[in-house]
Design an enzyme around this catalytic site. Structure first.
Site, short mmCIF file in Angstrom:
data_model
loop_
_atom_site.label_atom_id
_atom_site.label_comp_id
_atom_site.label_asym_id
_atom_site.label_seq_id
_atom_site.Cartn_x
_atom_site.Cartn_y
_atom_site.Cartn_z
N ILE A 239 -2.06 7.49 1.61
CA ILE A 239 -3.42 7.32 1.20
C ILE A 239 -3.77 5.82 0.69
O ILE A 239 -2.98 5.22 -0.01
CB ILE A 239 -3.83 8.11 -0.34
CG1 ILE A 239 -3.10 9.58 0.04
CG2 ILE A 239 -5.11 8.22 -0.61
CD1 ILE A 239 -3.12 10.29 -1.44
N GLU B 145 0.84 -1.16 0.02
CA GLU B 145 0.04 0.14 -0.13
C GLU B 145 0.93 1.27 -0.09
O GLU B 145 0.55 2.15 -0.65
CB GLU B 145 -0.87 -0.10 1.12
CG GLU B 145 -1.75 1.21 1.26
CD GLU B 145 -2.83 1.04 0.21
OE1 GLU B 145 -3.75 0.28 0.19
OE2 GLU B 145 -2.81 1.97 -0.57
N LYS C 47 4.27 4.14 -9.91
CA LYS C 47 3.12 4.21 -9.34
C LYS C 47 2.06 3.80 -10.70
O LYS C 47 0.95 3.22 -9.99
CB LYS C 47 2.94 5.22 -8.84
CG LYS C 47 3.95 5.50 -7.65
CD LYS C 47 3.93 7.06 -7.01
CE LYS C 47 4.93 6.95 -5.74
NZ LYS C 47 5.21 8.55 -5.32
N GLY D 70 6.60 11.01 3.18
CA GLY D 70 6.82 11.37 4.64
C GLY D 70 6.87 10.27 5.23
O GLY D 70 6.30 9.05 5.33
N GLU E 237 14.82 16.19 -3.98
CA GLU E 237 16.09 15.84 -3.75
C GLU E 237 17.16 16.51 -4.41
O GLU E 237 16.61 17.32 -5.35
CB GLU E 237 16.00 14.36 -4.16
CG GLU E 237 15.00 13.20 -3.89
CD GLU E 237 15.50 12.22 -2.90
OE1 GLU E 237 16.47 11.92 -2.96
OE2 GLU E 237 14.78 11.59 -2.23
P1 NAP Z 1 15.87 5.94 3.10
O1 NAP Z 1 15.57 6.97 4.21
O2 NAP Z 1 16.72 5.98 2.12
O3 NAP Z 1 16.35 4.47 4.28
C1 NAP Z 1 16.77 3.29 3.45
C2 NAP Z 1 17.23 2.47 4.63
O4 NAP Z 1 17.46 1.12 3.98
C3 NAP Z 1 18.35 3.03 5.41
O5 NAP Z 1 18.25 2.71 6.94
C4 NAP Z 1 19.57 2.18 5.02
O6 NAP Z 1 20.65 1.79 5.84
C5 NAP Z 1 18.96 0.86 4.57
N1 NAP Z 1 19.49 -0.05 3.67
C6 NAP Z 1 19.90 0.71 2.33
N2 NAP Z 1 20.33 -0.36 1.44
C7 NAP Z 1 20.76 -1.37 2.27
C8 NAP Z 1 21.26 -2.52 2.12
N3 NAP Z 1 21.99 -3.14 1.08
N4 NAP Z 1 21.48 -3.40 3.25
C9 NAP Z 1 21.03 -3.11 4.44
N5 NAP Z 1 20.04 -1.98 4.55
C10 NAP Z 1 19.95 -1.26 3.61
O7 NAP Z 1 14.54 5.31 2.56
P2 NAP Z 1 12.94 5.72 2.98
O8 NAP Z 1 12.81 7.24 2.56
O9 NAP Z 1 12.90 5.23 4.26
O10 NAP Z 1 12.34 4.72 1.86
C11 NAP Z 1 12.09 3.37 2.08
C12 NAP Z 1 11.20 2.72 0.90
O11 NAP Z 1 9.94 3.28 1.13
C13 NAP Z 1 11.87 3.04 -0.47
O12 NAP Z 1 11.46 1.89 -1.10
C14 NAP Z 1 10.70 4.31 -0.90
O13 NAP Z 1 10.79 4.34 -2.55
C15 NAP Z 1 9.62 3.71 -0.15
N6 NAP Z 1 8.84 4.96 0.01
C16 NAP Z 1 9.14 6.03 0.51
C17 NAP Z 1 8.55 7.15 0.97
C18 NAP Z 1 9.06 8.40 1.81
O14 NAP Z 1 8.56 9.16 2.00
N7 NAP Z 1 10.30 8.28 2.15
C19 NAP Z 1 7.15 7.14 0.61
C20 NAP Z 1 6.59 6.19 -0.26
C21 NAP Z 1 7.37 4.99 -0.25
P3 NAP Z 1 21.52 2.91 6.49
O15 NAP Z 1 20.57 4.00 7.43
O16 NAP Z 1 22.49 2.15 7.36
O17 NAP Z 1 22.11 3.56 5.43
#
Ligand code: NAP
Length: 448
Positions: A137, A130, A206, A318, A191
């Site tokens: 949403i 989701e 999406k 977020g 970004e």
């Molecule tokens: P993020 O802030 O970049 O966090 C990624 C996390 O994954 C970090 O803790 C990182 O570890 C860990 N990581 C990355 N590669 C890794 C690996 N090879 N092995 C182990 N750990 C690893 O990402 P996010 O914004 O939370 O987003 C996470 C997911 O949700 C993504 O798929 C994104 O598209 C989706 N999403 C995000 C949002 C949003 O608003 N942010 C909204 C909808 C969907 P370290 O901390 O140690 O570097």
């Protein structure tokens, strides 16, 4: 009360979203247990750097860099690392080991959805995502479940907050694309490398997911036509505005009659119909519901044969909003494990009471017909203050009756939020004033 079983939850990633999910799992453990019918124990968090600072204070012992070991010993796996590998392999491993998987990884689901779904089917586990479309949403579950007895004909989505913020800035200030982008970056809406957002790639992932669920066919990123907003100019926006339109980056998935569609389409699905899946800047009439979606908000507009038009609106990104969607999927997956099916339709563990209307707290609009004489406003304002109801707006209009040569005054008051009981007492007291001819209306106000 019977002892609840415990399900082990492995969290992969502890960034923007993962940290919030970990916080909710720990802080709301009891509530989640009553909703899921099982205790959800956070068994570990896989990250790249166990010593990196985190947004949420979490026990150091939970962190590991060995994601594979963590996944193999879990009932539920939440993937919030992002990227294709190692996320893809870890999800497949988790499902082969019998774990249900929740992910927010739109890039992976759009690129490799069929492989993931096939493994989920083979393993008999839930795969849910989701959070991958429009953050908080709830849109995928309504499309997949609530509308499964209908035929969706079209989905129009503002599914990327960054581009909506930029276009909204351009529309409201007349700014050029580069300036609006720079502002979005300053405010943290874009970004440092904004390519995935402004070129429409994020929205395209999406769109593929929305199309797949809406039309019961697996569409991948390759099926999506994609055009971003980097070439939209201030002049385009001004011309659109002049003609009564607003420009939005839309993700569109719609059923088209291939006989009517442009020559060359090979998207024949169901006899004469095909599905057009695309992302591009689009002019919308200013009165269209999607035109009112401002800033970094998201919205998805769904048209279905029987339901008609539906709109889903909210925060599309977020940490906390996205974590909300992740948790919904997690509870649903946990229930499926506990009950061996889709689970209870409702839970009734809240035990909260229904309040009488006198407990309601809202703003009010009050219309008064008053004598047109000095000191009236002060008397009324004093009475409101004595009852603890504070006035936000007070406007007076004088009416002159030429025939009788008399004057009356109409007073319109909007209050700040107050209890229904306080407001009722205020109105009763106001009625008792000599200077009041009548109370013409008392209406509740929301959304101010
Ligand atoms: P993020 O802030 O970049 O966090 C990624 C996390 O994954 C970090 O803790 C990182 O570890 C860990 N990581 C990355 N590669 C890794 C690996 N090879 N092995 C182990 N750990 C690893 O990402 P996010 O914004 O939370 O987003 C996470 C997911 O949700 C993504 O798929 C994104 O598209 C989706 N999403 C995000 C949002 C949003 O608003 N942010 C909204 C909808 C969907 P370290 O901390 O140690 O570097």
């Amino acid at each position: 009360m019977t002892e609840l079983r415990t399900l082990k939850v492995a969290l992969l990633g502890c960034g923007n979203v993962g940290a919030q999910v970990a916080r909710i799992l720990i802080d709301d453990a009891d509530t989640l247990a009553s909703r899921a019918g099982a205790r959800l124990e956070l068994s570990g968090i896989a990250v790249r750097d166990v010593d990196a600072p985190r947004e949420v204070d979490l026990p150091r012992a939970l962190f590991t860099t060995d994601a594979e070991a963590l996944v193999k010993d879990a009932d539920l796996v939440i993937e919030l690392m992002g990227g294709i590998e190692p996320a893809r392999t870890l999800i497949l491993t988790a499902m082969r080991n019998g774990a249900c998987v929740v992910t927010g990884n739109k890039a992976l689901v759009a690129k490799d959805g069929p492989t993931l779904h096939e493994e989920a089917d083979r393993a008999g586990v839930q795969l849910s995502y989701e959070a991958a479309v429009a953050g908080a949403i709830p849109i995928l579950r309504p499309i997949r479940d609530s509308l499964s007895g209908d035929r969706i004909t079209r989905v129009l989505g503002i599914v990327n907050g960054t581009t909506n913020f930029i276009l909204d800035q351009m529309d409201s200030t007349g700014a050029q694309f580069a300036d609006a982008l720079a502002q979005a970056q300053r405010l943290g809406y874009a970004e440092a490398d904004p390519t995935a957002d402004v070129e429409g790639y994020d929205a395209a992932s999406k769109a593929a997911i929305l199309a797949s669920l809406s039309f019961h066919t697996r569409f991948s990123l390759d099926d999506v036509y994609c055009e971003g907003i980097s070439s939209v100019t201030a002049a385009d926006i001004a011309a659109a505005k002049d003609a009564g339109f607003v420009i939005k980056l839309l993700a569109i998935a719609e059923k088209l009659d291939t006989a009517d569609a442009a020559a060359g389409t090979d998207a024949a699905a169901d006899g004469n119909t095909g599905i057009s899946v695309r992302v591009h800047p689009t002019l919308l009439p200013r009165e269209h519901p999607l035109a009112a979606v401002h800033g970094a908000f998201n919205a998805v507009f769904v048209e279905a044969e029987n339901a008609g038009e539906l709109m889903f609106y909210g925060q599309g990104a977020g940490g906390k909003p996205t974590a909300s969607a992740v948790m919904g999927d997690l509870i649903s997956a946990a229930r499926s494990i506990v009950l061996g099916g889709p689970g209870r339709a409702e839970t009734t563990t809240g035990q909260v009471v229904a309040l009488p209307i006198s407990s309601a707290v809202t703003s009010y609009y009050i219309g008064l017909d008053v004598a047109d004489q000095p000191g009236v406003l002060a008397q009324i304002a004093r009475l409101f203050a004595e009852h603890g109801v504070s006035i936000e707006i007070m406007r007076q209009t004088i009416h002159r009756d030429a025939d009788s040569n008399t004057e009356s005054a109409e007073l319109r008051i909007v209050t700040h939020r107050a209890s229904e009981a306080a407001l009722a007492a205020t109105v009763e007291a106001v009625k008792g004033l000599d200077v009041i001819n009548s109370v013409t209306s008392v209406l509740r106000v929301e959304g101010v």
